[in-house]
Scaffold this active site. Sequence first.
Site, PDB file in Angstrom:
ATOM      1  CD  GLU A 173      -2.235   1.272   2.958  1.00 41.22           C
ATOM      2  OE1 GLU A 173      -2.201   0.236   3.645  1.00 41.22           O
ATOM      3  OE2 GLU A 173      -2.819   2.307   3.304  1.00 41.22           O
ATOM      4  CG  ASP A 182       0.063   1.746   6.389  1.00 35.67           C
ATOM      5  OD1 ASP A 182       1.148   1.152   6.265  1.00 35.67           O
ATOM      6  OD2 ASP A 182      -0.164   2.895   5.950  1.00 35.67           O
ATOM      7  CG  ASP A 218      -4.122   2.907   8.738  1.00 34.07           C
ATOM      8  OD1 ASP A 218      -4.394   2.070   7.846  1.00 34.07           O
ATOM      9  OD2 ASP A 218      -3.526   3.970   8.507  1.00 34.07           O
ATOM     10  CG  ASP A 244      -7.349   4.882   4.737  1.00 33.30           C
ATOM     11  OD1 ASP A 244      -8.594   4.760   4.786  1.00 33.30           O
ATOM     12  OD2 ASP A 244      -6.762   5.955   4.497  1.00 33.30           O
TER      13      ASP A 244
END
Length: 817
Positions: free
Chosen positions: A437, A511, A513, A515
């Site tokens: 990403e 990641d 998180d 997103d």
Amino acid sequence: MENQSESISKVGSKYEASQIKVLEGLEAVRKRPGMYIGDTAFRGLHHCVYEIVDNAVDEALAGYCSEIKVIIHVDNSVTVVDNGRGIPVDIHPVEKISAAELVYTKLHAGGKFNEEGSAYKVSGGLHGVGAAVVNALSKWVKLEIKKSGKVHGLKFERGVATKPLEVLGDLKDEAETGTAVTFKPDNEIFEIHEFNYDTLANRFREMAFLNKGLKITLKDERSEKKETFHYEGGLVEFVEYLNRAKTVIHKKPIYVSESREDYEVEISLQWTDSYSEVLSGYANAISTPGGGTHISGFKTALTRVLNAYAKENNLLKGIKTNLTGDDMREGLTAIISIKLPELQFEGQTKDKLGNSEVEGIVNSLVGESLKKYFEENPNTAKTIIRKSVDAAAAREAARRARELTRRKTALEMGGLPGKMADCQEKDPAKCEIYIVEGDSAGGSAKQGRDRKHQAVLPLKGKILNVEKARYDKMLANNEIKMIVQALGTGVGKGNFDISRLRYHKIVIMTDADVDGSHIRTLLLTLIYRQFPELIEQGYVYIAQPPLYKYKKGKKEDYIKDEKALEEFLVANSVDGSAIKIDGEKPEDEAVISLIKKYISYKKTITDYDIHFDSHLLKRLIENTELSSELMKDKVALQKELDSLTEYFKSIETETLRNYSFVIEEDPAHNTNLVKIVVKTTARTKKFKLNSYFLDSPEYADLINLFEGIKKFVSSKFIFEREKVGSKEFDSLSDFAEFVLADGKQGAYIQRYKGLGEMNPEQLWETTMNPDNRTLLQVKIEDTIEADQVFSVLMGDQVEPRRQFVEQNALNVKNLDV
Ligand code: 1YM
């Protein structure tokens, strides 16, 4: 052989002889459990529950039982209760043991002792030996049979009855009947010990859908979760449930129920505006993911009837190609359930229905019914054909697009995406691709990787949600095009070729998180919908970047998860300190091990607090006066409870807790139990304490764990280190809390989110280096379940998604704090 004589010697004398034969059979099961339940991991463990439940379902199908309850206990034992006739308890004339014991010990007991030869019907896969197999693979099994006004009890240890069936007590209501089975899978056999609530819930929901009217309740005492599955609508409700997150294109699911001789065919189908096909087959309520003759019979009938209808009604005007079966099944959700006398399974995993006579029966029964249905419901028929015509057009467009790209890639010489960094190795088995990403993490990964074996493909932002896009639109998307080019397999029916795959490890690295988790789901949706074989072959992985970063002065460490962090903090504090326990100076390892035991003990007790009370449990572990023996004696029990009440008045707890204990008779077990109410300012908790818990091996384990730290509970601890100075503690708990806090002193611990926060070396060391990293392999156990996850998470409907996220709040929380 040694084992056998050992377990026999525990058993009484006359009883022994009849047990020897039994043991030989059960020993075979314990030696090769895989032959009976498939594996000894997740699947096999859950299979045990299904085998017991199947017996109760058979009783329900025979018309004697209306409700089945399943309870997962805290110690991962499971109870299955039904209100059927109760397993027969009479003594077998030849074997001289009770019928119940025979059912649970004999591998070929399928109703043999029933004189009229009416063997009990089998809904499961093990042809009636399920109970004996589960017994052989359990540490212990407990039966309670309510029949003829009495409760009968029987216990087994590793398959062997510890004594003959006995009467435990009288029933208040003489007419009450039923069977309760509790079993604890043997940890020596199974690699996995914890039951998964959702896996069991999905299976019972499925069983309730497949057997309309059947009521199954599942309760999880570890979390207080509870659900009841009961559907009068059967398969129609099943299809409505599967489509709850999709937009349907005709109102009610189509339903067909027909039979010929001993064959019953039941199907339900409904089309949605989605582009995927969900088609599930069952034979005698057993799932057939490998398909088989019932599925092919259904497909042939559907294609024939719809094509004929379209032609007769002139609905194919202006279309260049024919409608294929695939076109017609785009967006279809269908359940095909067949009940038949003699099951034959085929294929490597024995999950494909093989009975050849079934194909013709399903084809003709379903064909006739569907033809009639479409004639009576022309609007539905037209809607479905319009959707198929669209699908055919999209298929044509995609074919043209594919040909274009094929020509283009040839021109571009191998055509790898420009942003991608390939590896040097050419043997796919040795190659990995990291799909990363963001450009910045992509940059670090490119610099940090092992160039020989690891390729890196950075993605910019979010990729297209393929759940909402048809094939042609998908192929026009740039990020997806890059992924397809990089993998090398091609995509789509007739074009995908797994032998052209360029990497045997496809690692998704995003990641930790919100997103990141969204991008991961988008990528998994793409792979599951377009390249399912990659998952089936075990080629897809998820990278596990560390969750914590520890920084003290120049020292930096990346730490995998919370447990590792705790261990790290303890070691960090103990290292370089001088520690004395009761005047002695133990090795660092001994101190670390003691603190780790304490943390584990405290955690287990805290976990019990959900359904029990942690303070009470702690007291019961530290003072074992209250036993199942004592429970039977009301006077002695009352005395012990009084002293417990006194104890709780004398101690301080973090909030005011008020305990009340009331003794209640437990006539079914010839003993008493204690009803407990704990009131705190925040809430009131009610639960029971019974001999079952006091006799459970898990309670014994907790007592053992406590034994290991008991000596040190009130020890004197001295902790010395430069700068900290000398500190004294009078209890293990104070000392352990201090050590955990001290490990953090002067350090900076960060809950770590972005891959981009690591430099290339760190990313390599923690997440990409095959020697250090941990990768999660993506597996799909159940295709219906997977379809649900993706259609609910990625589809249009908001309400099912909200519910899903709420129900899975725990998992979501783990992904992002
Ligand atoms: C929680 C599991 O096993 N229930 C159950 C099992 C049986 C009966 C009733 C039963 C069957 C019959 C007659 C019959 C079984 N009986 C046998 C056998 N629940 C659970 N409930 N009476 C009771 O089929 O004739 C095997 S299973 F063989 F003993 F009859």
